[in-house]
Enzyme design. Structure first.
Site, PDB file in Angstrom:
ATOM      1  CB  CYS A 280      -0.987  -0.035   1.166  1.00 49.76           C
ATOM      2  SG  CYS A 280      -2.411   1.066   0.937  1.00 49.76           S
TER       3      CYS A 280
ATOM      4  CG  HIS B 173      -4.453  -3.416   2.782  1.00 47.21           C
ATOM      5  ND1 HIS B 173      -4.130  -2.927   4.021  1.00 47.21           N
ATOM      6  CD2 HIS B 173      -4.552  -2.341   1.971  1.00 47.21           C
ATOM      7  CE1 HIS B 173      -4.049  -1.604   3.969  1.00 47.21           C
ATOM      8  NE2 HIS B 173      -4.301  -1.228   2.725  1.00 47.21           N
TER       9      HIS B 173
ATOM     10  CD  GLU C  86      -2.489  -6.147   5.248  1.00 40.98           C
ATOM     11  OE1 GLU C  86      -3.183  -5.138   5.421  1.00 40.98           O
ATOM     12  OE2 GLU C  86      -1.875  -6.360   4.182  1.00 40.98           O
TER      13      GLU C  86
END
Length: 374
Positions: A255, A349, A351
């Site tokens: 990001c 993202h 994660e």
């Protein structure tokens, strides 16, 4: 008893009326919309949303309450929160408090009863803009004057406001394979957790860390996290990354870390009209041809050519991922003269919690990079 009235005023004067939700008071920020139908707790506690007022496009919000297991940081970071129909009672065995109570306890000013579909359409047509929410002001013109006096997102360097005050270590799960220095520009808790699950000891460092700090922890690789703000307003982290690339340190960025990687390679960045936010954005990994459903929160993007490589002082850079909605750059790769991967980043993202999990393989790609560099 019906909640007290509240108003929302955009910088262009568009006004919405609703009811107090969360804390009573007044707040300002950049109005953005999130398209996720779930995962609101992770959104609220994501430091990337610092100084943003989040409009939820899903009409019914708060039905699972707030728990103690899912926050991505130690606090709620959004500047304000806009919902249409808040849940009257949370219904989940994991819930410890209502969303309304959590917002109120942490001083987050929100508004409910707003036509969020009309507000989202306005932001899509006019672009993300500054906004004010108030449950203490009744005059829209007076509130708009204060909105226009508030700080815009462009030119804002916010990493120092969200980073950890001191370094900390997340130990590897099981056998330790690698050591990684992770620069906290607004890191989410799940990121070092996912690295640790792959045998990585993660040293989370403040945003002000230097190349000497990276070396001091014996890092096999460098990671830059997500975070808020304008990448063009950030200089020290770009210089740090350029020094690490020149020293041959393997790199992975997420990001904000993708935007800073782009700047380190010599590309520019620009502000998107209304950005990508939510957990349902389609991205193609050009290295595999696979399409992933991904989680996003970014209002800026890298300006790099989609269909050609760029020679940089550190190697050949290419766009590795692209958004299928609008062709925005969603990932970069850096390879040496022999074609070996040296560094990479993605704009979204991987994660993501509460999901989706299509992009979790990128953490494996990073450990493969670390292994190859060894």
């Amino acid at each position: 008893m019906e909640p007290a009235p509240a108003i929302l005023v955009l910088e262009d004067g568009r006004t919405f009326r609703g009811h107090t939700y969360g804390a009573v008071g007044e707040t300002f920020g950049e109005a953005v919309f999130s398209t996720g139908m779930t995962g609101y707790q992770e959104t609220l506690t994501d430091p990337s949303y610092h100084r943003q007022v989040v409009v939820m496009t899903a009409p019914h919000v708060g039905n699972t309450g707030m728990n103690d297991d899912d926050p991505e940081s130690s606090r709620i970071w959004v500047s304000g929160y806009v919902v249409r129909d808040p849940a009257r009672l949370p219904s989940s065995w994991r819930s410890r408090r209502s969303l309304d109570d959590a917002l109120r306890d942490q001083g987050v000013v929100g508004i409910s009863g707003v036509d969020t579909r009309a507000l989202t359409r306005h932001l899509r047509e006019r672009g993300a803009m500054r906004v004010g929410i108030s449950s203490v002001e009744t005059d829209p013109d007076a509130l708009r004057d204060r909105v226009l006096a508030s700080s815009p997102m462009v030119g804002s360097d916010l990493a120092a406001e969200v980073t950890t005050p001191a370094p900390y270590v997340v130990p590897a799960v099981g056998e330790k394979r690698f050591t990684v220095a992770a620069l906290d520009l607004g890191i989410k808790a799940n990121t070092p957790r996912m690295l640790a699950e792959r045998g990585v000891e993660v040293h989370v460092l403040p945003a002000t860390a230097s190349l000497d700090d990276i070396r001091a922890v014996g890092a096999d690789g460098l990671f830059f996290s997500n975070g808020p703000g304008d990448p063009a307003a950030t200089t020290s982290q770009v210089e740090l990354l350029q020094g690490a690339l020149a020293a041959g340190v393997p790199y992975f960025g997420i990001c904000f870390g993708n935007q800073l990687f782009g700047r380190a390679l010599g590309f520019g960045t620009y502000k998107l009209t209304y950005g990508h936010r939510g957990i349902n954005q389609p991205v193609m990994d050009r290295t595999t041809g696979k399409v992933e459903v991904t989680a996003h929160n970014h209002g800026f993007a890298v300006d790099a050519p989609l269909d050609e490589s760029t020679t940089t002082p550190f190697g050949e850079a290419t766009v590795s991922h692209v958004c299928l909605n609008d062709d925005v750059v969603e990932g970069l790769e850096l390879r040496d003269d022999a074609g070996a991967l040296r560094a990479f980043s993605v704009q979204y993202h991987p994660e993501a919690a509460a999901g989706p999990h299509d992009a979790a393989y990128l953490f494996d790609r990073f450990t493969d990079l670390l292994e190859a560099a060894r």
